[in-house]
Write an enzyme that holds these catalytic residues in place. Structure first.
Site, PDB file in Angstrom:
ATOM      1  N   ARG A   1      66.046  56.608  42.735  1.00 32.66           N
ATOM      2  CA  ARG A   1      66.966  55.361  42.684  1.00 32.66           C
ATOM      3  C   ARG A   1      66.042  53.923  42.040  1.00 32.66           C
ATOM      4  NH1 ARG A   1      68.302  56.135  48.883  1.00 32.66           N
ATOM      5  NH2 ARG A   1      67.983  58.313  48.017  1.00 32.66           N
TER       6      ARG A   1
ATOM      7  N   LYS B   1      56.058  65.374  50.821  1.00 28.75           N
ATOM      8  CA  LYS B   1      57.112  66.348  50.938  1.00 28.75           C
ATOM      9  C   LYS B   1      55.996  67.392  51.625  1.00 28.75           C
ATOM     10  CE  LYS B   1      60.314  65.632  47.265  1.00 28.75           C
ATOM     11  NZ  LYS B   1      61.439  65.609  47.823  1.00 28.75           N
TER      12      LYS B   1
HETATM   13  N1  BES Z   1      63.960  64.876  43.949  1.00 28.38           N
HETATM   14  C1  BES Z   1      64.174  64.443  45.277  1.00 28.38           C
HETATM   15  C2  BES Z   1      65.664  65.160  45.627  1.00 28.38           C
HETATM   16  C3  BES Z   1      65.824  66.515  45.373  1.00 28.38           C
HETATM   17  C4  BES Z   1      65.776  67.536  46.441  1.00 28.38           C
HETATM   18  C5  BES Z   1      66.042  67.226  44.085  1.00 28.38           C
HETATM   19  C6  BES Z   1      65.898  69.012  46.365  1.00 28.38           C
HETATM   20  C7  BES Z   1      66.039  68.621  43.877  1.00 28.38           C
HETATM   21  C8  BES Z   1      65.954  69.271  45.058  1.00 28.38           C
HETATM   22  C9  BES Z   1      64.409  63.278  45.839  1.00 28.38           C
HETATM   23  O1  BES Z   1      63.499  62.072  45.039  1.00 28.38           O
HETATM   24  C10 BES Z   1      64.169  62.966  47.407  1.00 28.38           C
HETATM   25  O2  BES Z   1      63.036  63.314  47.532  1.00 28.38           O
HETATM   26  N2  BES Z   1      65.197  62.703  47.845  1.00 28.38           N
HETATM   27  C11 BES Z   1      64.985  62.428  49.363  1.00 28.38           C
HETATM   28  C12 BES Z   1      65.727  61.046  49.673  1.00 28.38           C
HETATM   29  C13 BES Z   1      65.308  60.729  51.184  1.00 28.38           C
HETATM   30  C14 BES Z   1      63.803  60.470  51.431  1.00 28.38           C
HETATM   31  C15 BES Z   1      66.026  59.445  51.424  1.00 28.38           C
HETATM   32  C16 BES Z   1      65.875  63.591  49.993  1.00 28.38           C
HETATM   33  O3  BES Z   1      66.777  63.842  49.497  1.00 28.38           O
HETATM   34  O4  BES Z   1      65.158  64.073  50.976  1.00 28.38           O
HETATM   35 MN    MN Z   2      61.621  62.181  45.943  1.00 32.08          MN
END
Ligand code: BES
Ligand code: MN
Ligand code: ZN
Length: 491
Positions: free
Chosen positions: A343, A269
């Site tokens: 997931r 990230k």
């Molecule tokens: N933990 C994150 C989702 C999240 C984002 C929670 C902001 C709380 C606040 C999750 O693991 C994630 O990174 N999801 C990605 C999925 C994508 C790579 C398909 C996302 O939402 O960008």
């Molecule tokens: Mn994630």
């Protein structure tokens, strides 16, 4: 915070909070006080343009003619809608204003103060008083909480105390969940999470913890893959509350995503805001909080809580984008983005849950997608389900507790978006409908059992204080799930 229920009387000194429905004039006990103050209260209300709208506050300091040091007049909203929510907002408004004000004791009075209403005032007051100060070594006097005692006026103090006992168990559980979420990620890693929850055995919960060796033996390649770049061992937490008359009766089950820190892994990230990913275990905190609440109020139900606890880190041993892993269900997954890890954790946790416990239904909670924040904002969580009755019950429970849900669509047209050319599925969809393709992924690990998935990425952490929740960890889900159990699954 100490809560007392007292007969509704104006105290001789200190601070008084009076809840007032929509009105232009001082009415009820305020009109008596207004006479003693020679009309100063009516003038203050007028000057402040007080209408009685919910959460509106007028504050009078040392009003002449009255012994009180401080009088707070708090709006409750429409007079014909003085429900539990209005009472709760009175308690939370009072505490928001007075927690660090220098006051130690406050008396709260409201128009229709039956036991139920008084208990809701207490709930708002206590929930809003939540603090997490254990890592501060210096704090200015003016920053420290001063309020320790809240007296709540009611027609029936004994009944109110009884009603509060249930609400109090839930409030304690919410504090427990908020603590888990607020703890920094260097402290609260998977092993520490599991270690803390083991202590809940004292409340009568059964707690088991599976480590990587056991999970690998069970074939949980999907969950284990997420944690393989972390020096902290992944854990599967299994909690059981057996409160039904028949301890062997079919249970209901809740499953939480517990990523104690989500860097994204190799699909790392951006730096800005990454610290927020300590709350990526908000689903696990809600499930654990629920189990705490059920044990605390001795709920007459058999309930299973399962949390997949992992840390998602980049490392020489971390999984790569492109890896194919095999889940406990036997289905293979092409991991195209290591940041879509929640997931992967839920896939094995849900499969394990339905195989071992054969529950009546499963509800999972997860801070799963940024996309749900885009679609629903930060006050409503996404609901996905294969069962209309379960969905309706969850929607109603959310409404009753002020933890709202909105049902999202699912179906074949979304499901096909996660087909992979080389494995049974991939762990990301396309650019669109990201929360839905995530839900479709999870559903591939659910057999015929009724199931619902709550995407709480927008609601697990409050950017600003709202209602009974201070800024920060909300404990979202504990109240909602507790209400679901209480309303439909207790004998
Ligand atoms: N933990 C994150 C989702 C999240 C984002 C929670 C902001 C709380 C606040 C999750 O693991 C994630 O990174 N999801 C990605 C999925 C994508 C790579 C398909 C996302 O939402 O960008
Ligand atoms: Mn994630
Ligand atoms: Zn995540």
């Amino acid at each position: 915070m100490q809560i007392n229920f007292v007969k509704s009387e104006v105290p001789d000194e200190g601070t008084l909070v009076v809840g007032t429905a929509e009105t232009e004039l001082p009415s009820g006990l305020l009109s008596d006080l207004d006479k003693q103050a020679k009309g100063a209260i009516a003038r203050a209300m007028k000057a402040a343009r007080f209408t009685g709208a919910k959460r509106q506050v007028v504050e009078l300091l040392a009003p002449a003619g009255i012994e009180l040091d401080r009088l707070l007049i708090v709006g409750l909203g429409k007079a014909d809608k003085l429900d539990g929510g209005a009472a709760e907002s009175l308690g939370s408004s009072a505490v928001a204003r007075l927690l660090t004000s220098g006051e130690k004791t406050v008396t709260v009075l409201l128009p229709k103060a039956d036991a139920e209403q008084a208990a809701r005032v207490a709930q708002g007051a206590v929930l809003r008083s939540y603090r997490f100060d254990q890592y501060r070594t210096t704090q200015k006097k003016t920053e420290k909480p001063t309020l320790v005692k809240v007296n709540i006026g009611t027609s029936d103090p004994a009944e109110a105390k009884k009603a509060w006992r249930t609400n109090e168990a839930v409030a304690n559980a919410i504090f427990y969940a908020r603590d888990l979420v607020t703890e920094p990620p260097n402290v609260l890693h998977p092993e520490e999470f599991a270690k803390r929850v083991r202590k809940l055995e004292d409340m009568g919960l059964e707690v088991e913890v599976l480590g990587v060796k056991e999970m690998t033996k069970l074939g949980m390649g999907s969950l284990v893959g997420v944690g393989q770049g972390s020096v902290r061992e992944s854990q599967l937490l299994v909690m059981q509350w057996k409160g039904a008359k028949n301890k062997d009766a079919q249970p209901i089950a809740f499953v939480g995503k517990g990523v104690t820190f989500d860097t994204g892994g190799i699909s790392i990230k951006p730096a800005a805001g990454m610290d927020a990913m300590k709350y990526d275990m908000g689903g696990a905190a809600a499930v654990t909080g629920l189990m705490h609440a059920l044990a605390g109020r001795k709920a007459r139900a058999n309930v299973v809580g399962i949390c997949g606890l992992v840390e998602n880190m980049p490392d020489g041993n971390a999984q790569r984008p492109g890896d194919v892993v095999k889940s406990m269900s036997g289905q293979t997954i092409e991991v195209l983005n290591t940041d879509a890890e929640g997931r992967l954790v839920l896939a094995d946790a849900l499969w394990y849950c339905q195989n071992r416990f054969k529950p009546k239904f499963m509800v999972d909670l997860a801070t799963l997608t940024g996309a749900i924040r885009v679609s629903l904002g930060l006050e409503i969580a996404g609901l996905f389900s294969n069962n209309d009755e379960l969905a309706a019950r969850l929607l109603a429970a959310g409404k009753a507790e002020g933890e709202e849900l909105w049902r999202m669509p699912m179906g074949e047209r979304f499901d096909k978006m996660i087909d992979s050319p080389i494995a049974d599925m991939k762990n990301i969809g396309g650019a669109f409908g990201g929360s839905i393709t995530a839900a479709q992924f999870i559903q591939r690990f659910v057999n015929k059992v009724p199931w619902a998935h709550l995407d709480i990425a927008g609601t697990a952490w409050f950017e600003e204080a709202r209602g009974s929740t201070p800024k920060g960890a909300s404990g979202y889900g504990v109240r909602l799930l507790n209400r679901l159990v209480a309303d439909h699954y207790e004998s």
